[in-house]
Motif scaffolding. Structure first.
Motif, PDB file in Angstrom:
ATOM      1  N   TYR A  84       0.839  -1.199   0.000  1.00 45.15           N
ATOM      2  CA  TYR A  84       0.000   0.000   0.000  1.00 45.15           C
ATOM      3  C   TYR A  84       0.875   1.250   0.000  1.00 45.15           C
ATOM      4  CZ  TYR A  84      -3.630   3.311   1.661  1.00 45.15           C
ATOM      5  OH  TYR A  84      -4.505   4.368   1.809  1.00 45.15           O
ATOM      6  N   TYR A  86       1.056   4.859   0.824  1.00 44.12           N
ATOM      7  CA  TYR A  86       0.298   5.708   1.745  1.00 44.12           C
ATOM      8  C   TYR A  86      -0.127   6.999   1.044  1.00 44.12           C
ATOM      9  CZ  TYR A  86      -1.155   7.431   6.328  1.00 44.12           C
ATOM     10  OH  TYR A  86      -1.906   7.875   7.397  1.00 44.12           O
ATOM     11  N   GLN A  94      -7.044   5.560   6.759  1.00 44.75           N
ATOM     12  CA  GLN A  94      -7.765   4.810   7.781  1.00 44.75           C
ATOM     13  C   GLN A  94      -8.885   3.974   7.157  1.00 44.75           C
ATOM     14  OE1 GLN A  94      -7.035   4.734  11.348  1.00 44.75           O
ATOM     15  NE2 GLN A  94      -8.173   2.896  10.774  1.00 44.75           N
ATOM     16  N   PHE A  97      -7.267   1.050   5.365  1.00 45.43           N
ATOM     17  CA  PHE A  97      -6.789   0.016   6.297  1.00 45.43           C
ATOM     18  C   PHE A  97      -7.952  -0.865   6.758  1.00 45.43           C
ATOM     19  CE2 PHE A  97      -3.020   2.880   7.545  1.00 45.43           C
ATOM     20  CZ  PHE A  97      -2.167   2.210   6.681  1.00 45.43           C
ATOM     21  N   ARG A 101      -8.339  -4.857   6.043  1.00 46.52           N
ATOM     22  CA  ARG A 101      -8.556  -5.854   7.102  1.00 46.52           C
ATOM     23  C   ARG A 101      -9.798  -6.707   6.846  1.00 46.52           C
ATOM     24  NH1 ARG A 101      -9.513  -4.626  12.023  1.00 46.52           N
ATOM     25  NH2 ARG A 101     -10.146  -2.451  11.787  1.00 46.52           N
ATOM     26  N   LEU A 110       1.280  -7.059   5.182  1.00 45.95           N
ATOM     27  CA  LEU A 110       0.987  -5.735   4.633  1.00 45.95           C
ATOM     28  C   LEU A 110       2.245  -4.882   4.682  1.00 45.95           C
ATOM     29  CD1 LEU A 110      -0.866  -3.404   3.651  1.00 45.95           C
ATOM     30  CD2 LEU A 110      -1.423  -2.983   6.063  1.00 45.95           C
ATOM     31  N   VAL A 112       3.560  -1.087   3.913  1.00 43.78           N
ATOM     32  CA  VAL A 112       3.096   0.281   3.707  1.00 43.78           C
ATOM     33  C   VAL A 112       4.312   1.158   3.438  1.00 43.78           C
ATOM     34  CG1 VAL A 112       1.876   2.259   4.695  1.00 43.78           C
ATOM     35  CG2 VAL A 112       1.116  -0.068   5.231  1.00 43.78           C
ATOM     36  N   ALA A 123       0.929   5.720   9.733  1.00 45.73           N
ATOM     37  CA  ALA A 123       0.491   4.334   9.532  1.00 45.73           C
ATOM     38  C   ALA A 123       0.696   3.502  10.797  1.00 45.73           C
ATOM     39  CB  ALA A 123       1.248   3.714   8.356  1.00 45.73           C
ATOM     40  N   GLN A 126      -2.036   4.270  13.241  1.00 44.59           N
ATOM     41  CA  GLN A 126      -3.337   3.818  12.757  1.00 44.59           C
ATOM     42  C   GLN A 126      -3.500   2.306  12.841  1.00 44.59           C
ATOM     43  OE1 GLN A 126      -2.902   6.052   8.976  1.00 44.59           O
ATOM     44  NE2 GLN A 126      -4.918   6.919   9.372  1.00 44.59           N
ATOM     45  N   LEU A 127      -2.405   1.567  12.806  1.00 43.13           N
ATOM     46  CA  LEU A 127      -2.494   0.098  12.730  1.00 43.13           C
ATOM     47  C   LEU A 127      -1.900  -0.649  13.919  1.00 43.13           C
ATOM     48  CD1 LEU A 127      -1.790  -0.854   8.993  1.00 43.13           C
ATOM     49  CD2 LEU A 127      -3.900  -1.178  10.268  1.00 43.13           C
ATOM     50  N   CYS A 131      -2.828  -5.128  14.731  1.00 47.24           N
ATOM     51  CA  CYS A 131      -1.956  -6.193  14.215  1.00 47.24           C
ATOM     52  C   CYS A 131      -1.158  -6.797  15.363  1.00 47.24           C
ATOM     53  CB  CYS A 131      -1.015  -5.638  13.137  1.00 47.24           C
ATOM     54  SG  CYS A 131       0.159  -4.432  13.765  1.00 47.24           S
ATOM     55  N   LEU A 151      -2.832  -9.023  10.785  1.00 46.70           N
ATOM     56  CA  LEU A 151      -3.816  -7.956  11.002  1.00 46.70           C
ATOM     57  C   LEU A 151      -5.116  -8.528  11.561  1.00 46.70           C
ATOM     58  CD1 LEU A 151      -3.280  -6.135   7.610  1.00 46.70           C
ATOM     59  CD2 LEU A 151      -2.752  -5.151   9.829  1.00 46.70           C
TER      60      LEU A 151
END
Length: 345
Positions: A84, A86, A94, A97, A101, A110, A112, A123, A126-127, A131, A151
């Motif tokens: 991904y 960004y 968001q 993401f 998921r 994943l 990023v 990122a 946010q994650l 995960c 994730l």
């Protein structure tokens, strides 16, 4: 083909991480990365996804790549690697993401990647709670590459749950508009569009086009005033067309929706073309889109049709418009924006 961007160069510097049987690349650049990835993984099934129709068109020309463009990810199975890029919008990231998921399994890795100035460091925040493990794999050329593993799955993704409804009050009208993350000026009326609508003189019927329609504010404003107009809304961004359709429906209107790279996918002629044309590609200022639009607009205009444009005051639009139409009327101008009008003779 454009040269590789810095995020793509960082990815390829870590080519040992780019292996999988079923790979999905999201928000890919219009550079040579997908071709390079296919050479690294000739046996892999590689899919590319973008909200951007121009990026999708680029990907469709690469042998061995399955390309998708929409407002939500396609239902792909058995993905073991997702890459991904960004975006510049954190709310868009968001939303993506959450969409990722809903698609991945506990075996999906994943990656990023993004530029520091584009906010890629967000990122992690946010994650990190979504995960089992995350790592900073590499950083170079003002970019960072992260990996997120195992994730937490999202049961279901529905873009409608990310819609934001907001009130537009302009030039004597008040109505509701719908937006989603990633759409231009998400959740509020752009100052330039406001100035344009306050200085717009349009006929009560005929056909009109909004180039770069965003959330459909201009179309709704015009159709509220003149419901007999045949309206077309064009944008390169599938999220924008989704939001535009929701705004129109909410206000009891309909229009032709055109997903297009510039004017390339557009057919027909119009009695008026209205635009607050984009001048950014990603994080960079890019005048090519607006210049191409001004050059090509006349081919889609009936005789006597008008072109209405709002643009940042510092952009040199009048010479471009004059070169194509022979004249350019400045309707109004302030320190930030100017509204221009031209007629096809």
């Amino acid at each position: 083909m454009q040269k590789l961007t810095n995020p793509s160069l960082l990815l390829l510097r870590n080519e040992e991480e780019l292996t999988g049987q079923h790979i999905l690349v999201i928000n890919h650049q219009r550079d040579g990365f997908l071709s390079e990835l296919k050479q690294l993984d000739p046996q892999a099934t590689i899919s590319a996804f973008s909200y951007d129709f121009a990026a999708h068109q680029t990907a469709t020309k690469i042998a061995g790549i399955n390309s998708y463009v929409s407002h939500s990810l396609p239902a792909l199975n058995d993905l073991d690697l997702i890459i991904y890029y960004y975006p510049k919008s954190k709310p868009e990231a968001q939303m993506m993401f959450d969409n990722i998921r809903a698609l991945c399994s506990d075996k999906t890795r994943l990656l990023v990647v993004g530029e520091n100035k584009g906010g890629v460091k967000s990122a992690e925040k946010q994650l990190q709670d979504k995960c089992e493990a995350h790592y900073k794999l590499d950083s170079a050329k003002h970019c960072i590459l992260y990996e997120f593993a195992q994730l937490q799955p999202e049961a279901h993704f529905d873009i409608a749950s990310y819609q934001q409804t907001f009130t537009i009050a302009v030039a004597g009208q008040q109505f509701e508009a719908v937006s989603v993350p990633g759409v231009f000026n998400h959740g509020k009326l752009d100052v330039g569009t406001k100035l344009l609508l306050e200085n717009l003189e349009l006929p009560a019927h005929g056909s009109m086009l909004d180039f770069g329609c965003g959330a459909g504010v201009i179309a709704t404003f015009v159709l509220n005033q003149s419901p007999k107009i045949r309206f077309s809304c064009l944008d390169v961004n599938a999220l924008a067309l989704y939001a535009c359709e929701q705004t129109l429906t909410l206000n009891g209107h309909g229009a032709e929706l055109v997903l297009s790279d510039g004017l390339k996918q557009l057919k027909g002629r119009f009695d008026a073309i209205i635009s607050n044309p984009p001048f950014h590609t990603g994080l960079k200022t890019d005048y090519d889109i607006a210049e191409g639009f001004i050059q090509g607009a006349a081919a889609h205009m009936s005789k006597g049709a008008q072109l209405h444009i709002v643009a940042n005051s510092f952009l040199k639009y009048p010479p471009l418009i004059e070169a194509r139409f022979g004249h350019c009327d400045t309707q109004v101008k302030n320190t930030k924006f100017a509204v221009y009008r031209a007629r096809l003779n």
